[in-house]
Design a protein around this motif. Structure first.
Motif, PDB file in Angstrom:
ATOM      1  N   GLY A  71       0.804  -1.217   0.000  1.00 51.70           N
ATOM      2  CA  GLY A  71       0.000   0.000   0.000  1.00 51.70           C
ATOM      3  C   GLY A  71       0.833   1.260   0.000  1.00 51.70           C
ATOM      4  N   ALA A  72       0.148   2.372   0.264  1.00 52.58           N
ATOM      5  CA  ALA A  72       0.773   3.693   0.152  1.00 52.58           C
ATOM      6  C   ALA A  72       1.547   4.026   1.425  1.00 52.58           C
ATOM      7  CB  ALA A  72      -0.304   4.737  -0.128  1.00 52.58           C
ATOM      8  N   TYR A  73       2.692   3.393   1.577  1.00 54.67           N
ATOM      9  CA  TYR A  73       3.565   3.629   2.745  1.00 54.67           C
ATOM     10  C   TYR A  73       4.985   3.853   2.225  1.00 54.67           C
ATOM     11  CZ  TYR A  73      -0.409   1.775   5.296  1.00 54.67           C
ATOM     12  OH  TYR A  73      -1.656   1.564   5.796  1.00 54.67           O
ATOM     13  N   THR A  74       5.222   5.031   1.688  1.00 53.88           N
ATOM     14  CA  THR A  74       6.489   5.345   1.032  1.00 53.88           C
ATOM     15  C   THR A  74       7.692   4.981   1.908  1.00 53.88           C
ATOM     16  OG1 THR A  74       5.403   7.120  -0.157  1.00 53.88           O
ATOM     17  CG2 THR A  74       7.819   7.221  -0.040  1.00 53.88           C
ATOM     18  N   GLY A  75       8.592   4.240   1.308  1.00 59.77           N
ATOM     19  CA  GLY A  75       9.842   3.922   2.013  1.00 59.77           C
ATOM     20  C   GLY A  75       9.783   2.697   2.885  1.00 59.77           C
ATOM     21  N   GLU A  76       8.640   2.014   2.911  1.00 64.19           N
ATOM     22  CA  GLU A  76       8.499   0.876   3.829  1.00 64.19           C
ATOM     23  C   GLU A  76       8.603  -0.468   3.108  1.00 64.19           C
ATOM     24  OE1 GLU A  76       8.172   0.898   7.177  1.00 64.19           O
ATOM     25  OE2 GLU A  76       8.416   3.063   7.223  1.00 64.19           O
ATOM     26  N   VAL A  77       8.785  -1.525   3.897  1.00 61.44           N
ATOM     27  CA  VAL A  77       8.917  -2.890   3.384  1.00 61.44           C
ATOM     28  C   VAL A  77       8.003  -3.795   4.208  1.00 61.44           C
ATOM     29  CG1 VAL A  77      10.538  -4.826   3.245  1.00 61.44           C
ATOM     30  CG2 VAL A  77      11.267  -2.556   2.525  1.00 61.44           C
ATOM     31  N   SER A  78       7.305  -4.716   3.549  1.00 62.65           N
ATOM     32  CA  SER A  78       6.320  -5.535   4.269  1.00 62.65           C
ATOM     33  C   SER A  78       6.830  -6.943   4.557  1.00 62.65           C
ATOM     34  CB  SER A  78       5.037  -5.642   3.444  1.00 62.65           C
ATOM     35  OG  SER A  78       5.253  -6.485   2.336  1.00 62.65           O
ATOM     36  N   ALA A  79       6.105  -7.615   5.435  1.00 62.77           N
ATOM     37  CA  ALA A  79       6.454  -8.995   5.795  1.00 62.77           C
ATOM     38  C   ALA A  79       6.411  -9.896   4.559  1.00 62.77           C
ATOM     39  CB  ALA A  79       5.480  -9.515   6.849  1.00 62.77           C
ATOM     40  N   SER A  80       5.395  -9.721   3.719  1.00 63.76           N
ATOM     41  CA  SER A  80       5.300 -10.619   2.564  1.00 63.76           C
ATOM     42  C   SER A  80       6.456 -10.395   1.585  1.00 63.76           C
ATOM     43  CB  SER A  80       3.946 -10.472   1.863  1.00 63.76           C
ATOM     44  OG  SER A  80       3.767  -9.147   1.474  1.00 63.76           O
ATOM     45  N   MET A  81       6.945  -9.152   1.522  1.00 67.58           N
ATOM     46  CA  MET A  81       8.108  -8.884   0.656  1.00 67.58           C
ATOM     47  C   MET A  81       9.357  -9.576   1.202  1.00 67.58           C
ATOM     48  SD  MET A  81       7.514  -4.859  -0.017  1.00 67.58           S
ATOM     49  CE  MET A  81       6.086  -4.291  -0.939  1.00 67.58           C
ATOM     50  N   LEU A  82       9.495  -9.567   2.513  1.00 71.38           N
ATOM     51  CA  LEU A  82      10.637 -10.247   3.131  1.00 71.38           C
ATOM     52  C   LEU A  82      10.537 -11.749   2.902  1.00 71.38           C
ATOM     53  CD1 LEU A  82      10.798  -8.210   6.466  1.00 71.38           C
ATOM     54  CD2 LEU A  82      12.403  -8.082   4.553  1.00 71.38           C
ATOM     55  N   LYS A  83       9.333 -12.286   3.116  1.00 72.32           N
ATOM     56  CA  LYS A  83       9.136 -13.724   2.917  1.00 72.32           C
ATOM     57  C   LYS A  83       9.451 -14.124   1.476  1.00 72.32           C
ATOM     58  CE  LYS A  83       7.152 -16.474   5.163  1.00 72.32           C
ATOM     59  NZ  LYS A  83       7.498 -17.519   6.118  1.00 72.32           N
ATOM     60  N   ALA A 114       1.349  -8.670  12.176  1.00 69.98           N
ATOM     61  CA  ALA A 114       1.608  -8.830  10.738  1.00 69.98           C
ATOM     62  C   ALA A 114       2.701  -9.869  10.500  1.00 69.98           C
ATOM     63  CB  ALA A 114       2.021  -7.488  10.133  1.00 69.98           C
ATOM     64  N   ALA A 115       3.735  -9.843  11.318  1.00 68.37           N
ATOM     65  CA  ALA A 115       4.827 -10.816  11.151  1.00 68.37           C
ATOM     66  C   ALA A 115       4.286 -12.228  11.385  1.00 68.37           C
ATOM     67  CB  ALA A 115       5.963 -10.499  12.109  1.00 68.37           C
ATOM     68  N   LEU A 116       3.519 -12.392  12.447  1.00 67.22           N
ATOM     69  CA  LEU A 116       2.995 -13.735  12.761  1.00 67.22           C
ATOM     70  C   LEU A 116       2.009 -14.209  11.691  1.00 67.22           C
ATOM     71  CD1 LEU A 116       2.526 -13.353  16.631  1.00 67.22           C
ATOM     72  CD2 LEU A 116       4.299 -14.671  15.441  1.00 67.22           C
ATOM     73  N   ALA A 117       1.202 -13.282  11.177  1.00 67.93           N
ATOM     74  CA  ALA A 117       0.235 -13.650  10.124  1.00 67.93           C
ATOM     75  C   ALA A 117       0.973 -14.143   8.887  1.00 67.93           C
ATOM     76  CB  ALA A 117      -0.638 -12.446   9.775  1.00 67.93           C
ATOM     77  N   ASN A 118       2.210 -13.688   8.718  1.00 66.00           N
ATOM     78  CA  ASN A 118       3.023 -14.124   7.575  1.00 66.00           C
ATOM     79  C   ASN A 118       3.989 -15.243   7.950  1.00 66.00           C
ATOM     80  OD1 ASN A 118       2.674 -12.339   4.992  1.00 66.00           O
ATOM     81  ND2 ASN A 118       2.398 -10.990   6.738  1.00 66.00           N
ATOM     82  N   ASN A 119       3.730 -15.860   9.112  1.00 67.71           N
ATOM     83  CA  ASN A 119       4.573 -16.984   9.549  1.00 67.71           C
ATOM     84  C   ASN A 119       6.027 -16.622   9.736  1.00 67.71           C
ATOM     85  OD1 ASN A 119       3.254 -19.304  10.083  1.00 67.71           O
ATOM     86  ND2 ASN A 119       2.784 -19.615   7.885  1.00 67.71           N
ATOM     87  N   MET A 120       6.254 -15.416  10.209  1.00 66.81           N
ATOM     88  CA  MET A 120       7.646 -15.020  10.457  1.00 66.81           C
ATOM     89  C   MET A 120       7.981 -15.199  11.927  1.00 66.81           C
ATOM     90  SD  MET A 120       8.310 -11.655   8.141  1.00 66.81           S
ATOM     91  CE  MET A 120      10.091 -11.838   8.164  1.00 66.81           C
ATOM     92  N   ARG A 121       9.263 -15.404  12.186  1.00 65.45           N
ATOM     93  CA  ARG A 121       9.742 -15.415  13.556  1.00 65.45           C
ATOM     94  C   ARG A 121      10.145 -13.988  13.917  1.00 65.45           C
ATOM     95  NH1 ARG A 121      14.573 -19.230  15.758  1.00 65.45           N
ATOM     96  NH2 ARG A 121      15.495 -18.608  13.787  1.00 65.45           N
ATOM     97  N   ILE A 122       9.945 -13.629  15.180  1.00 56.84           N
ATOM     98  CA  ILE A 122      10.214 -12.251  15.611  1.00 56.84           C
ATOM     99  C   ILE A 122      11.280 -12.248  16.703  1.00 56.84           C
ATOM    100  CG2 ILE A 122       9.193 -10.249  16.795  1.00 56.84           C
ATOM    101  CD1 ILE A 122       6.436 -11.361  15.729  1.00 56.84           C
ATOM    102  N   ILE A 123      12.238 -11.335  16.580  1.00 53.34           N
ATOM    103  CA  ILE A 123      13.109 -11.032  17.721  1.00 53.34           C
ATOM    104  C   ILE A 123      12.593  -9.709  18.269  1.00 53.34           C
ATOM    105  CG2 ILE A 123      15.443 -10.497  18.525  1.00 53.34           C
ATOM    106  CD1 ILE A 123      16.578 -12.251  16.398  1.00 53.34           C
ATOM    107  N   PHE A 124      11.909  -9.777  19.400  1.00 49.94           N
ATOM    108  CA  PHE A 124      11.254  -8.589  19.940  1.00 49.94           C
ATOM    109  C   PHE A 124      12.137  -7.939  21.009  1.00 49.94           C
ATOM    110  CE2 PHE A 124       8.467  -6.221  22.737  1.00 49.94           C
ATOM    111  CZ  PHE A 124       7.794  -5.444  21.810  1.00 49.94           C
ATOM    112  N   CYS A 125      12.536  -6.672  20.743  1.00 46.25           N
ATOM    113  CA  CYS A 125      13.467  -5.972  21.640  1.00 46.25           C
ATOM    114  C   CYS A 125      12.737  -4.998  22.569  1.00 46.25           C
ATOM    115  CB  CYS A 125      14.454  -5.137  20.827  1.00 46.25           C
ATOM    116  SG  CYS A 125      15.306  -6.028  19.540  1.00 46.25           S
TER     117      CYS A 125
END
Ligand code: PGA
Length: 249
Positions: A71-83, A114-125
């Motif tokens: 979507g319209a979020y200039t400069g950002e990267v999404s979980a699905s793009m990483l996956k 969003a990360a979990l919905a895309n089955n990503m693992r999270i390192i939460f700081c």
């Protein structure tokens, strides 16, 4: 599943050429390790990094992501793009994101979902600032950071979460929490998780320490029973220093 993990957070360091050099050096120096090893280069190098490390035991992870899928979020990267480029783990809530980019617990909760919905693992700081510690408020601050971003989650998804306690006063300052301070906080974090969920969830989670970890102090910090590894900034930028930390296990 609780594991020992050493993750290098490169922050905004190393262009593509420098990244390639460092990754090839890491590949050369890597030996069998008890710990899972991860590195987080900048977005621009992620795709190449995944390819370079394809046949190694080092995982390439991201430093951040947006909560929307597109979507319209200039400069950002999404979980699905990483996956899509085989990046399956993301660091969220780093103190530099919180302080320089105004990331709040409410925003982080959305990123976590969003990360979990895309089955990503999270390192939460998370971690307290110097004033919090001076005022003996560190446990309250840390508990609130965890609760507000993570306690809406079902117990079943905690398998995909790694916690990283990083006292802000120790990040990039050369000042490290003592091994006892790290242990006390990690024990408190596990108790907080156990009170909300269960002993099983609390004992299955990896809790990393971050903040000026170096070859010289890693062994002592990692020897503490509730410390399962480290998130490493400055010392992850040289292969030799990084592996000296990995080999502290
Ligand atoms: P540092 O950074 O090791 O340079 O203190 C740690 C971090 O920001 O994760």
């Amino acid at each position: 599943m609780r594991k020992n993990i050493v993750a290098g957070n490169w922050k905004m360091n190393n262009d593509l050429e420098e990244t390639k050099l460092l990754l090839n050096e890491l590949k050369k120096q890597q030996k069998k390790s008890e710990a899972e090893i991860m590195v987080a280069p900048t977005y621009i190098s992620l795709d190449s990094s995944v390819k370079i490390l394809e046949n190694s035991d080092i995982e390439v992870i991201a430093q951040n992501m947006h909560f929307a899928n597109s979507g319209a979020y200039t400069g950002e990267v999404s979980a699905s793009m990483l996956k899509a480029i085989a990046v399956n783990t993301v660091i969220l809530g780093h103190s530099e994101r919180r302080s320089y980019f105004n990331e709040t617990s409410e925003l982080l909760a959305k990123k976590v979902d969003a990360a979990l919905a895309n089955n990503m693992r999270i390192i939460f700081c998370f971690g307290e600032e110097l004033n919090d510690r001076k005022n003996n408020n560190e446990e309250e601050v840390v508990a609130s950071q965890i609760e507000r971003a993570l306690f809406h989650l079902e117990a079943s998804v905690w398998d995909n979460i790694v916690l990283a306690y990083e006292p802000v006063w120790a990040i990039g300052t050369g000042e490290t929490a003592t091994p006892e301070q790290a242990q006390d906080m990690h024990q408190f974090i596990r108790k907080t998780i156990s009170n909300k969920y269960s002993d099983t969830v609390a004992n299955s989670i990896s809790i990393l320490y971050g903040g000026s970890v170096k070859a010289t102090n890693a062994k002592e910090i990692f020897s503490k029973p509730d410390v399962d590894g480290g998130l490493i900034g400055g010392a992850s930028l040289k292969a030799k220093d990084f592996f000296a930390i990995v080999n502290a296990f």
